[in-house]
Design an enzyme around this catalytic site. Structure first.
Site, PDB file in Angstrom:
ATOM      1  N   TYR A   1     -34.081 -29.142   9.305  1.00  0.00           N
ATOM      2  CA  TYR A   1     -35.412 -29.565   9.768  1.00  0.00           C
ATOM      3  C   TYR A   1     -35.601 -31.067   9.546  1.00  0.00           C
ATOM      4  O   TYR A   1     -36.152 -31.762  10.403  1.00  0.00           O
ATOM      5  CB  TYR A   1     -36.507 -28.790   9.031  1.00  0.00           C
ATOM      6  CG  TYR A   1     -36.484 -27.295   9.259  1.00  0.00           C
ATOM      7  CD1 TYR A   1     -36.167 -26.758  10.505  1.00  0.00           C
ATOM      8  CD2 TYR A   1     -36.784 -26.407   8.231  1.00  0.00           C
ATOM      9  CE1 TYR A   1     -36.140 -25.388  10.708  1.00  0.00           C
ATOM     10  CE2 TYR A   1     -36.758 -25.035   8.426  1.00  0.00           C
ATOM     11  CZ  TYR A   1     -36.439 -24.535   9.669  1.00  0.00           C
ATOM     12  OH  TYR A   1     -36.416 -23.182   9.866  1.00  0.00           O
TER      13      TYR A   1
ATOM     14  N   GLU B   1     -43.033 -23.367   7.526  1.00  0.00           N
ATOM     15  CA  GLU B   1     -42.795 -23.202   6.093  1.00  0.00           C
ATOM     16  C   GLU B   1     -41.334 -22.829   5.891  1.00  0.00           C
ATOM     17  O   GLU B   1     -40.752 -22.150   6.740  1.00  0.00           O
ATOM     18  CB  GLU B   1     -43.641 -22.075   5.476  1.00  0.00           C
ATOM     19  CG  GLU B   1     -45.086 -22.428   5.254  1.00  0.00           C
ATOM     20  CD  GLU B   1     -45.920 -22.037   6.459  1.00  0.00           C
ATOM     21  OE1 GLU B   1     -45.440 -21.249   7.297  1.00  0.00           O
ATOM     22  OE2 GLU B   1     -47.053 -22.526   6.573  1.00  0.00           O
TER      23      GLU B   1
HETATM   24  C1  LIG Z   1     -31.042 -22.012   9.098  1.00  0.00           C
HETATM   25  C2  LIG Z   1     -30.331 -21.589  10.379  1.00  0.00           C
HETATM   26  C3  LIG Z   1     -31.365 -21.160  11.427  1.00  0.00           C
HETATM   27  C4  LIG Z   1     -29.492 -22.746  10.903  1.00  0.00           C
HETATM   28  O1  LIG Z   1     -28.830 -22.326  12.094  1.00  0.00           O
HETATM   29  P1  LIG Z   1     -27.503 -23.033  12.615  1.00  0.00           P
HETATM   30  O2  LIG Z   1     -27.308 -22.624  14.031  1.00  0.00           O
HETATM   31  O3  LIG Z   1     -26.396 -22.757  11.670  1.00  0.00           O
HETATM   32  O4  LIG Z   1     -27.891 -24.573  12.538  1.00  0.00           O
HETATM   33  P2  LIG Z   1     -27.229 -25.733  13.395  1.00  0.00           P
HETATM   34  O5  LIG Z   1     -25.776 -25.440  13.595  1.00  0.00           O
HETATM   35  O6  LIG Z   1     -28.048 -26.009  14.594  1.00  0.00           O
HETATM   36  O7  LIG Z   1     -27.416 -26.895  12.366  1.00  0.00           O
HETATM   37  C5  LIG Z   1     -27.061 -28.111  12.680  1.00  0.00           C
HETATM   38  C6  LIG Z   1     -25.723 -28.314  11.999  1.00  0.00           C
HETATM   39  O8  LIG Z   1     -24.678 -28.014  12.916  1.00  0.00           O
HETATM   40  C7  LIG Z   1     -23.998 -29.232  13.247  1.00  0.00           C
HETATM   41  N1  LIG Z   1     -23.758 -29.174  14.680  1.00  0.00           N
HETATM   42  C8  LIG Z   1     -24.583 -29.529  15.651  1.00  0.00           C
HETATM   43  N2  LIG Z   1     -24.008 -29.320  16.843  1.00  0.00           N
HETATM   44  C9  LIG Z   1     -22.789 -28.817  16.594  1.00  0.00           C
HETATM   45  C10 LIG Z   1     -21.716 -28.397  17.391  1.00  0.00           C
HETATM   46  N3  LIG Z   1     -21.746 -28.461  18.714  1.00  0.00           N
HETATM   47  N4  LIG Z   1     -20.621 -27.891  16.800  1.00  0.00           N
HETATM   48  C11 LIG Z   1     -20.550 -27.793  15.463  1.00  0.00           C
HETATM   49  N5  LIG Z   1     -21.556 -28.200  14.642  1.00  0.00           N
HETATM   50  C12 LIG Z   1     -22.636 -28.703  15.209  1.00  0.00           C
HETATM   51  C13 LIG Z   1     -24.915 -30.322  12.835  1.00  0.00           C
HETATM   52  O9  LIG Z   1     -24.232 -31.499  12.506  1.00  0.00           O
HETATM   53  C14 LIG Z   1     -25.558 -29.712  11.597  1.00  0.00           C
HETATM   54  O10 LIG Z   1     -24.658 -29.860  10.538  1.00  0.00           O
HETATM   55  P3  LIG Z   1     -24.842 -29.309   9.057  1.00  0.00           P
HETATM   56  O11 LIG Z   1     -24.255 -27.931   9.071  1.00  0.00           O
HETATM   57  O12 LIG Z   1     -24.065 -30.230   8.202  1.00  0.00           O
HETATM   58  O13 LIG Z   1     -26.335 -29.306   8.771  1.00  0.00           O
HETATM   59  C15 LIG Z   1     -29.340 -20.438  10.109  1.00  0.00           C
HETATM   60  O14 LIG Z   1     -28.507 -20.811   9.042  1.00  0.00           O
HETATM   61  C16 LIG Z   1     -30.014 -19.134   9.805  1.00  0.00           C
HETATM   62  O15 LIG Z   1     -30.379 -18.375  10.704  1.00  0.00           O
HETATM   63  N6  LIG Z   1     -30.178 -18.840   8.484  1.00  0.00           N
HETATM   64  C17 LIG Z   1     -30.794 -17.605   8.032  1.00  0.00           C
HETATM   65  C18 LIG Z   1     -32.231 -17.562   8.423  1.00  0.00           C
HETATM   66  C19 LIG Z   1     -33.011 -18.768   7.947  1.00  0.00           C
HETATM   67  O16 LIG Z   1     -32.874 -19.221   6.816  1.00  0.00           O
HETATM   68  N7  LIG Z   1     -33.867 -19.268   8.835  1.00  0.00           N
HETATM   69  C20 LIG Z   1     -34.741 -20.386   8.548  1.00  0.00           C
HETATM   70  C21 LIG Z   1     -35.937 -19.892   7.827  1.00  0.00           C
HETATM   71  S1  LIG Z   1     -37.100 -21.213   7.520  1.00  0.00           S
END
Ligand SMILES: CC(C)(COP(=O)(O)OP(=O)(O)OC[C@H]1O[C@@H](n2cnc3c(N)ncnc32)[C@H](O)[C@@H]1OP(=O)(O)O)[C@@H](O)C(=O)NCCC(=O)NCCS
Length: 163
Positions: free
Chosen positions: A131, A119
């Site tokens: 996702y 969710e």
């Molecule tokens: C949502 C959450 C878990 C995402 O985590 P994240 O580590 O920032 O996500 P990722 O970096 O794996 O996301 C992929 C993105 O990174 C980019 N990416 C992937 N590999 C990469 C790399 N080596 N270097 C730079 N960017 C990269 C992808 O292109 C993608 O781009 P986008 O920012 O345009 O979407 C994080 O923002 C978070 O913890 N938020 C607060 C809690 C939350 O909302 N959790 C989810 C509840 S359902």
């Protein structure tokens, strides 16, 4: 596992000791600090203690001794339900959520799960986007699922992916 998690030239971080561990009590304080910094309505210590006691899968992502993120997943009959996935704010947007989703899929497949479910808050556009890019599809919603500000509630989008 990810093609380029935390590239070495980004912020000059040494990523040579990036690894997953099962959450132990000794890491709980570090995890709670990340949880409280990442959410407006964080899980409590009791929520995590209960999750551990229930045998949920809680994997923490570490670089050396530093906790960068974690996920919590619950196993069902032929499915796994993702309950929490979080990356420390200073390490977001470096591919770590993607890396943790890959670790989750590996673990779920090893449990013979057919489906992964989660969710997500309607307002959490960034997580929904991640996702979707990973392959999850929207399959429904749950009204007033999450706590919100001023005693309000927020709807959840339900998403799943076939393993
Ligand atoms: C949502 C959450 C878990 C995402 O985590 P994240 O580590 O920032 O996500 P990722 O970096 O794996 O996301 C992929 C993105 O990174 C980019 N990416 C992937 N590999 C990469 C790399 N080596 N270097 C730079 N960017 C990269 C992808 O292109 C993608 O781009 P986008 O920012 O345009 O979407 C994080 O923002 C978070 O913890 N938020 C607060 C809690 C939350 O909302 N959790 C989810 C509840 S359902």
């Amino acid at each position: 596992m990810s093609a380029h998690p935390l590239p070495a030239d980004q912020d000059n971080q040494d990523t040579s000791d990036l690894h997953f561990e099962i959450l132990s009590l000794s890491r709980l304080e570090a995890l709670l600090e990340v949880e409280q910094s990442a959410y407006s309505h964080p899980w409590t210590r009791g929520n995590f203690i209960d999750a551990m006691a229930s045998g949920y899968q809680i994997q923490v992502l570490l670089n050396g001794d530093e906790l960068l993120g974690y996920f919590v997943a619950m196993q069902g009959v032929d499915e796994v339900h993702l309950l929490n996935i979080t990356v420390s704010p200073q390490y977001q947007r470096q591919g770590l959520a993607h890396l943790m989703l890959q670790a989750l899929v590996l673990w779920a497949r090893a449990q013979n799960a057919q489906w992964l479910w989660l969710e997500v808050r309607v307002s959490n556009a960034r997580a929904r986007d991640i996702y979707e890019k990973f392959g999850f599809q929207r399959v429904g919603e749950r009204k007033r699922y999450y706590p919100a500000d001023m005693g309000e509630r927020e709807d959840a989008i339900v998403m799943s992916i076939k393993l």
